[in-house]
Design a protein around this motif. Structure first.
Motif, PDB file in Angstrom:
ATOM      1  N   GLY A 201      72.496  97.365   9.750  1.00 46.74           N
ATOM      2  CA  GLY A 201      72.476  96.171  10.558  1.00 46.74           C
ATOM      3  C   GLY A 201      72.168  94.901   9.801  1.00 46.74           C
ATOM      4  N   LEU A 202      71.986  94.986   8.490  1.00 43.90           N
ATOM      5  CA  LEU A 202      71.601  93.820   7.708  1.00 43.90           C
ATOM      6  C   LEU A 202      72.820  93.020   7.288  1.00 43.90           C
ATOM      7  CD1 LEU A 202      68.872  95.325   5.341  1.00 43.90           C
ATOM      8  CD2 LEU A 202      68.543  94.118   7.487  1.00 43.90           C
ATOM      9  N   GLN A 203      72.706  91.700   7.360  1.00 47.39           N
ATOM     10  CA  GLN A 203      73.747  90.843   6.818  1.00 47.39           C
ATOM     11  C   GLN A 203      73.440  90.569   5.354  1.00 47.39           C
ATOM     12  OE1 GLN A 203      73.568  86.645   8.164  1.00 47.39           O
ATOM     13  NE2 GLN A 203      71.740  87.223   9.309  1.00 47.39           N
ATOM     14  N   GLN A 204      74.460  90.366   4.573  1.00 43.65           N
ATOM     15  CA  GLN A 204      74.291  90.015   3.165  1.00 43.65           C
ATOM     16  C   GLN A 204      74.403  88.504   3.037  1.00 43.65           C
ATOM     17  OE1 GLN A 204      77.402  92.645   1.457  1.00 43.65           O
ATOM     18  NE2 GLN A 204      75.744  93.605   0.337  1.00 43.65           N
ATOM     19  N   ILE A 205      73.308  87.868   2.654  1.00 44.77           N
ATOM     20  CA  ILE A 205      73.249  86.414   2.590  1.00 44.77           C
ATOM     21  C   ILE A 205      73.400  85.977   1.138  1.00 44.77           C
ATOM     22  CG2 ILE A 205      71.864  84.375   3.108  1.00 44.77           C
ATOM     23  CD1 ILE A 205      70.294  86.263   5.081  1.00 44.77           C
ATOM     24  N   PRO A 206      74.436  85.206   0.820  1.00 44.92           N
ATOM     25  CA  PRO A 206      74.643  84.776  -0.566  1.00 44.92           C
ATOM     26  C   PRO A 206      73.587  83.771  -1.013  1.00 44.92           C
ATOM     27  CG  PRO A 206      76.225  83.714   0.885  1.00 44.92           C
ATOM     28  CD  PRO A 206      75.490  84.714   1.726  1.00 44.92           C
ATOM     29  N   LEU A 207      73.043  83.985  -2.211  1.00 46.45           N
ATOM     30  CA  LEU A 207      72.059  83.083  -2.809  1.00 46.45           C
ATOM     31  C   LEU A 207      72.765  82.267  -3.881  1.00 46.45           C
ATOM     32  CD1 LEU A 207      69.139  82.096  -3.362  1.00 46.45           C
ATOM     33  CD2 LEU A 207      68.878  84.064  -4.886  1.00 46.45           C
ATOM     34  N   TYR A 208      72.690  80.919  -3.749  1.00 39.15           N
ATOM     35  CA  TYR A 208      73.394  80.033  -4.661  1.00 39.15           C
ATOM     36  C   TYR A 208      72.420  79.246  -5.529  1.00 39.15           C
ATOM     37  CZ  TYR A 208      77.341  80.828  -1.479  1.00 39.15           C
ATOM     38  OH  TYR A 208      78.312  81.399  -0.708  1.00 39.15           O
ATOM     39  N   ASN A 209      72.895  78.870  -6.711  1.00 39.54           N
ATOM     40  CA  ASN A 209      72.181  77.954  -7.593  1.00 39.54           C
ATOM     41  C   ASN A 209      72.776  76.576  -7.383  1.00 39.54           C
ATOM     42  OD1 ASN A 209      71.290  76.358  -9.732  1.00 39.54           O
ATOM     43  ND2 ASN A 209      71.250  78.055 -11.180  1.00 39.54           N
ATOM     44  N   LEU A 210      72.025  75.652  -6.787  1.00 43.50           N
ATOM     45  CA  LEU A 210      72.561  74.329  -6.453  1.00 43.50           C
ATOM     46  C   LEU A 210      73.005  73.560  -7.688  1.00 43.50           C
ATOM     47  CD1 LEU A 210      70.349  72.941  -3.539  1.00 43.50           C
ATOM     48  CD2 LEU A 210      72.767  73.558  -3.486  1.00 43.50           C
ATOM     49  N   GLU A 211      72.327  73.751  -8.804  1.00 43.31           N
ATOM     50  CA  GLU A 211      72.743  73.055 -10.021  1.00 43.31           C
ATOM     51  C   GLU A 211      74.107  73.541 -10.479  1.00 43.31           C
ATOM     52  OE1 GLU A 211      69.799  73.342 -13.032  1.00 43.31           O
ATOM     53  OE2 GLU A 211      68.259  72.272 -11.892  1.00 43.31           O
ATOM     54  N   ALA A 212      74.342  74.847 -10.356  1.00 41.40           N
ATOM     55  CA  ALA A 212      75.623  75.414 -10.778  1.00 41.40           C
ATOM     56  C   ALA A 212      76.749  75.034  -9.829  1.00 41.40           C
ATOM     57  CB  ALA A 212      75.520  76.929 -10.891  1.00 41.40           C
ATOM     58  N   THR A 213      76.416  74.797  -8.553  1.00 37.93           N
ATOM     59  CA  THR A 213      77.448  74.454  -7.569  1.00 37.93           C
ATOM     60  C   THR A 213      77.668  72.958  -7.451  1.00 37.93           C
ATOM     61  OG1 THR A 213      75.829  74.431  -5.746  1.00 37.93           O
ATOM     62  CG2 THR A 213      76.965  76.523  -6.200  1.00 37.93           C
ATOM     63  N   ALA A 214      76.956  72.163  -8.256  1.00 35.88           N
ATOM     64  CA  ALA A 214      77.111  70.696  -8.278  1.00 35.88           C
ATOM     65  C   ALA A 214      76.667  70.046  -6.981  1.00 35.88           C
ATOM     66  CB  ALA A 214      78.548  70.307  -8.602  1.00 35.88           C
ATOM     67  N   GLY A 215      75.667  70.640  -6.315  1.00 35.86           N
ATOM     68  CA  GLY A 215      75.088  70.003  -5.148  1.00 35.86           C
ATOM     69  C   GLY A 215      75.454  70.658  -3.834  1.00 35.86           C
ATOM     70  N   LEU A 216      74.761  70.229  -2.783  1.00 37.19           N
ATOM     71  CA  LEU A 216      74.924  70.834  -1.464  1.00 37.19           C
ATOM     72  C   LEU A 216      76.277  70.486  -0.841  1.00 37.19           C
ATOM     73  CD1 LEU A 216      73.219  72.591   0.473  1.00 37.19           C
ATOM     74  CD2 LEU A 216      72.549  70.487   1.629  1.00 37.19           C
TER      75      LEU A 216
ATOM     76  N   HIS B 209      83.358  73.719  -0.687  1.00 40.07           N
ATOM     77  CA  HIS B 209      84.148  74.689  -1.441  1.00 40.07           C
ATOM     78  C   HIS B 209      83.399  76.009  -1.593  1.00 40.07           C
ATOM     79  CE1 HIS B 209      86.852  71.385  -2.428  1.00 40.07           C
ATOM     80  NE2 HIS B 209      85.815  70.676  -2.816  1.00 40.07           N
ATOM     81  N   VAL B 210      82.786  76.457  -0.514  1.00 43.07           N
ATOM     82  CA  VAL B 210      81.953  77.652  -0.599  1.00 43.07           C
ATOM     83  C   VAL B 210      82.766  78.885  -0.998  1.00 43.07           C
ATOM     84  CG1 VAL B 210      82.225  78.236   1.850  1.00 43.07           C
ATOM     85  CG2 VAL B 210      80.157  78.970   0.605  1.00 43.07           C
ATOM     86  N   ASP B 211      84.055  78.925  -0.625  1.00 45.71           N
ATOM     87  CA  ASP B 211      84.889  80.067  -0.972  1.00 45.71           C
ATOM     88  C   ASP B 211      85.082  80.201  -2.476  1.00 45.71           C
ATOM     89  OD1 ASP B 211      85.169  80.676   1.662  1.00 45.71           O
ATOM     90  OD2 ASP B 211      87.163  79.829   1.892  1.00 45.71           O
ATOM     91  N   GLU B 212      84.936  79.084  -3.189  1.00 47.00           N
ATOM     92  CA  GLU B 212      85.163  79.096  -4.629  1.00 47.00           C
ATOM     93  C   GLU B 212      83.869  79.293  -5.419  1.00 47.00           C
ATOM     94  OE1 GLU B 212      87.062  75.399  -5.455  1.00 47.00           O
ATOM     95  OE2 GLU B 212      88.573  75.649  -3.890  1.00 47.00           O
ATOM     96  N   LYS B 213      82.739  79.307  -4.729  1.00 49.03           N
ATOM     97  CA  LYS B 213      81.452  79.424  -5.415  1.00 49.03           C
ATOM     98  C   LYS B 213      81.010  80.878  -5.482  1.00 49.03           C
ATOM     99  CE  LYS B 213      81.444  74.973  -5.582  1.00 49.03           C
ATOM    100  NZ  LYS B 213      81.811  74.281  -6.835  1.00 49.03           N
TER     101      LYS B 213
ATOM    102  N   CYS C 275      73.137  83.605   9.312  1.00 52.19           N
ATOM    103  CA  CYS C 275      72.926  82.557   8.322  1.00 52.19           C
ATOM    104  C   CYS C 275      74.160  82.421   7.432  1.00 52.19           C
ATOM    105  CB  CYS C 275      71.697  82.862   7.467  1.00 52.19           C
ATOM    106  SG  CYS C 275      70.147  82.931   8.402  1.00 52.19           S
ATOM    107  N   ASP C 276      74.264  81.273   6.748  1.00 49.30           N
ATOM    108  CA  ASP C 276      75.398  81.008   5.874  1.00 49.30           C
ATOM    109  C   ASP C 276      75.078  81.222   4.404  1.00 49.30           C
ATOM    110  OD1 ASP C 276      77.143  80.294   7.949  1.00 49.30           O
ATOM    111  OD2 ASP C 276      76.348  78.257   7.992  1.00 49.30           O
ATOM    112  N   GLY C 277      73.832  81.014   4.008  1.00 50.62           N
ATOM    113  CA  GLY C 277      73.498  81.141   2.594  1.00 50.62           C
ATOM    114  C   GLY C 277      72.032  80.863   2.333  1.00 50.62           C
ATOM    115  N   ALA C 278      71.687  80.844   1.043  1.00 51.78           N
ATOM    116  CA  ALA C 278      70.308  80.595   0.634  1.00 51.78           C
ATOM    117  C   ALA C 278      70.312  79.845  -0.699  1.00 51.78           C
ATOM    118  CB  ALA C 278      69.544  81.912   0.497  1.00 51.78           C
ATOM    119  N   VAL C 279      69.303  78.986  -0.891  1.00 49.00           N
ATOM    120  CA  VAL C 279      69.161  78.231  -2.138  1.00 49.00           C
ATOM    121  C   VAL C 279      67.681  78.158  -2.504  1.00 49.00           C
ATOM    122  CG1 VAL C 279      71.233  76.815  -1.789  1.00 49.00           C
ATOM    123  CG2 VAL C 279      69.019  76.019  -0.916  1.00 49.00           C
TER     124      VAL C 279
END
Length: 232
Positions: free
Chosen positions: A92-107, A113-117, A131-135
């Motif tokens: 039942g758990l969702q997998q929440i993507p964890l992003y590095n904001l510096e690597a993605t060039a900001g929020l 372009h979340v599909d490309e990150k 949820c959509d993600g985590a930072v």
């Protein structure tokens, strides 16, 4: 490979990874990240795909047998078989993507372009709302509730006029003289007018600030936070 066949099915549908993930109520990047990084998809995601897309053949998906799509008559006659995978632990758990904001060039860039990150990892937390993600958090404006290095898990707000719940905590991107300023703040109604919102810190050393709504470039509600107290 299972991932390559799922990728082929998404291409057949003619939708983006983000649209496909939304259609099966999966977290952003949970499918695209697995495909791009050759990671195993959780069985709950695969089962969600089969439940949503009843035209997809389970035999083709798991065994590469027969055709990708089954006929309408077969869809009505057959029951979807639940195949258990080695990853079938916390179904039942969702997998929440964890992003590095510096690597993605900001929020803003991340949301557009979340599909490309590519996420740096995935989080799974029981009983968490969609949820959509985590930072990672930087700065001390929400200390001691949050400290630099903590993780916030968010849900993107598409319409700021209708999606704000006053007094809740948000991840906010603000345009300050052409520069993107990202912070986590409480959002309250502004005393100036309805065209402004007030950003409020938990840390008493940081003053509240009124910002025009049109300077908000991206915003997401903070649904949960994670603190790592020791690395080993």
């Amino acid at each position: 490979m299972l991932n390559s066949r799922i990728d082929k099915f998404i291409q057949h549908l003619g939708v983006s990874y983000n649209e496909f993930e939304r259609s099966i109520n999966a977290g952003r990047g949970s499918v695209s990240g697995a495909i791009k990084n050759d990671r195993n998809l959780g069985s709950h995601i695969v089962e969600s795909i089969l439940r949503k897309h009843t035209e997809l053949s389970a035999d083709w998906l798991f065994r590469n047998k027969g055709e990708m799509l089954i006929s309408t008559d077969e869809v009505l006659k057959e029951e979807v078989v639940q195949y258990r995978l080695r990853t079938d632990n916390n179904g039942g758990l969702q997998q929440i993507p964890l992003y590095n904001l510096e690597a993605t060039a900001g929020l803003v860039e991340l949301f557009r372009h979340v599909d490309e990150k590519t996420p740096i990892d995935f989080l799974s937390i029981p009983n968490l709302p969609k949820c959509d993600g985590a930072v990672f958090v930087t700065g001390d404006s929400m200390y001691p509730l949050l400290k630099s290095g903590d993780i916030v898990i968010y849900k993107e707000v598409i319409n700021i006029e209708e999606g704000i719940f006053w007094g809740e905590m948000y991840l906010v991107s603000v345009d300050l003289d052409g520069e993107e300023y990202i912070s986590v703040k409480y959002i309250q109604k502004s005393d100036i007018d309805d065209n402004h919102i007030k950003l409020v810190s938990q840390n008493g050393h940081h003053q509240s600030k009124d910002i025009r709504k049109d300077r908000i470039r991206a915003i997401a509600m903070v649904k949960a936070s994670v603190r790592i107290n020791a690395m080993r």
